[in-house]
Design an enzyme around this catalytic site. Structure first.
Site, mmCIF file in Angstrom:
data_model
loop_
_atom_site.group_PDB
_atom_site.id
_atom_site.type_symbol
_atom_site.label_atom_id
_atom_site.label_comp_id
_atom_site.label_asym_id
_atom_site.label_seq_id
_atom_site.Cartn_x
_atom_site.Cartn_y
_atom_site.Cartn_z
ATOM 1 N N ASP A 63 39.329 46.040 34.612
ATOM 2 C CA ASP A 63 39.738 44.683 34.979
ATOM 3 C C ASP A 63 39.421 43.678 33.878
ATOM 4 O O ASP A 63 38.751 43.988 32.901
ATOM 5 C CB ASP A 63 39.000 44.234 36.258
ATOM 6 C CG ASP A 63 39.401 45.071 37.462
ATOM 7 O OD1 ASP A 63 40.494 45.654 37.437
ATOM 8 O OD2 ASP A 63 38.611 45.142 38.428
ATOM 9 N N TYR A 117 30.612 54.515 35.453
ATOM 10 C CA TYR A 117 30.515 53.125 34.995
ATOM 11 C C TYR A 117 29.054 52.716 34.946
ATOM 12 O O TYR A 117 28.217 53.272 35.678
ATOM 13 C CB TYR A 117 31.226 52.186 35.973
ATOM 14 C CG TYR A 117 32.730 52.159 35.864
ATOM 15 C CD1 TYR A 117 33.378 51.162 35.123
ATOM 16 C CD2 TYR A 117 33.520 53.104 36.504
ATOM 17 C CE1 TYR A 117 34.764 51.119 35.033
ATOM 18 C CE2 TYR A 117 34.910 53.073 36.417
ATOM 19 C CZ TYR A 117 35.523 52.068 35.674
ATOM 20 O OH TYR A 117 36.894 52.030 35.580
#
Length: 330
Positions: free
Chosen positions: A72, A127
């Site tokens: 994002d 992540y």
């Protein structure tokens, strides 16, 4: 020019690292030039270096382009993987990197099978999320400023809560894109934990790692946002279980700044093709050093300096009090 036209076209993967600040995510939005993405810069470098013909730049399907994860806006990556067909020119990595800004690097390249698709063949993604530890300071009885230091008990509580996410849950409350009965809202989390804190420029930081099969938009930021809300004393622990049920729960979304795509995993592909004599396993042990250097040079300083200048975490923490963690709109 002539050399690149003669070079055979081959399916490869590129190992990419980038600092996402100032970009509207990874994925290119063709026709909307005001929102710059990482792929805009990448495709331009591929064309300029002679790896792909110019007309492929307009239509990425022509080069069978696929990214492993759509990061994002503002999110960085240390181990993003893209797959595509290129002309294998000499000194290919050096030539691509010469046309990229220094905060985007291609760190490795491997040949893959013709039908390889980096998104579909990826079985898990890891992540990390770097945050100042004052995010865990209790709202009523802890100092809220940068002098805060995380104690052992609070870190244990954070890890106990993060571990609750492990396994398969319905994460429809952790994205704006899915309803409670959408089967694709169910996601499998393999591990999630917060490491030991460390101090940089007088601010204490910690890094949360999460490995899952795949994640929906904003899912990780909301998973972390909810744990912060509980640890700070805004929400009861019971909200975690409630958030996996069908009712709508107000889950706060932590800032995008600290989120980094660390690595992507291709365990099934490696078992099948990694040692077939033609292809290499998609592991990047030799590139680990380059990845670490890139993180120290571009990713961590960006997170630390932006946090200090723009106070994204501190400002976001001030919004937690306006969330209603008790109401439930069915």
């Amino acid at each position: 020019e002539d050399q690149s036209k003669k070079s055979p076209k081959r399916k490869i993967v590129l190992l990419m690292a980038y600092s996402g600040k100032g970009y509207h995510g990874m994925q290119r939005n063709v026709g909307s030039s005001q929102f710059k993405t990482i792929e805009d810069d990448l495709v331009s470098a591929l064309v300029q270096s002679g790896c792909i013909p110019e007309n492929h730049g307009e239509d990425m399907k022509k080069m069978s382009f696929q990214r492993c994860a759509r990061t994002d806006k503002g999110v960085s990556a240390a181990g993003q993987i893209v797959s595509l067909k290129v002309r294998l020119i000499d000194d290919i990595l050096e030539k691509i990197n010469n046309h990229l800004p220094s905060h985007i690097r291609i760190l490795g390249l491997k040949r893959v099978t013709g039908g390889f698709n980096s998104k579909n063949k990826c079985d898990a993604r890891t992540y990390s999320y770097m945050l100042p530890t004052f995010a865990f300071a209790h709202k009523d009885h802890d100092v809220q400023e940068e002098v805060y230091r995380l104690d052992k008990e609070t870190l244990e509580k954070v890890n106990k809560l993060l571990a609750c996410y492990k396994g398969t849950h319905n994460f429809h409350n952790f994205t704006s894109q899915k309803g409670p009965r959408d089967p694709s809202a169910k996601r499998y989390i393999m591990e999630m934990y917060c490491g030991e804190p460390f101090v940089r420029e007088n601010v204490e930081f910690a890094v949360i790692q999460v490995k899952g099969q795949s994640f929906m938009m904003h899912q990780i930021r909301k998973m972390i946002g909810l744990v912060i809300a509980i640890v700070k004393g805004y929400a009861a622990e019971s909200i975690l279980e409630r958030s996996w049920g069908e009712e709508k729960v107000d889950v706060p979304k932590a800032p995008g700044l600290g989120l980094v795509l660390e690595r992507v995993h291709f365990e099934k592909y490696n078992r099948r093709f990694g040692n077939d004599g033609l292809h290499e396993p998609l592991e990047w042990t030799e590139e680990e050093g380059k990845i670490a250097v890139f993180k120290e040079q571009y990713i961590y300083p960006t997170i630390i300096n932006t946090e200090r200048e723009e106070k994204s975490m501190a400002n976001w923490l001030n919004t937690l009090s306006i969330h209603d963690f008790n109401s439930s709109a069915v």
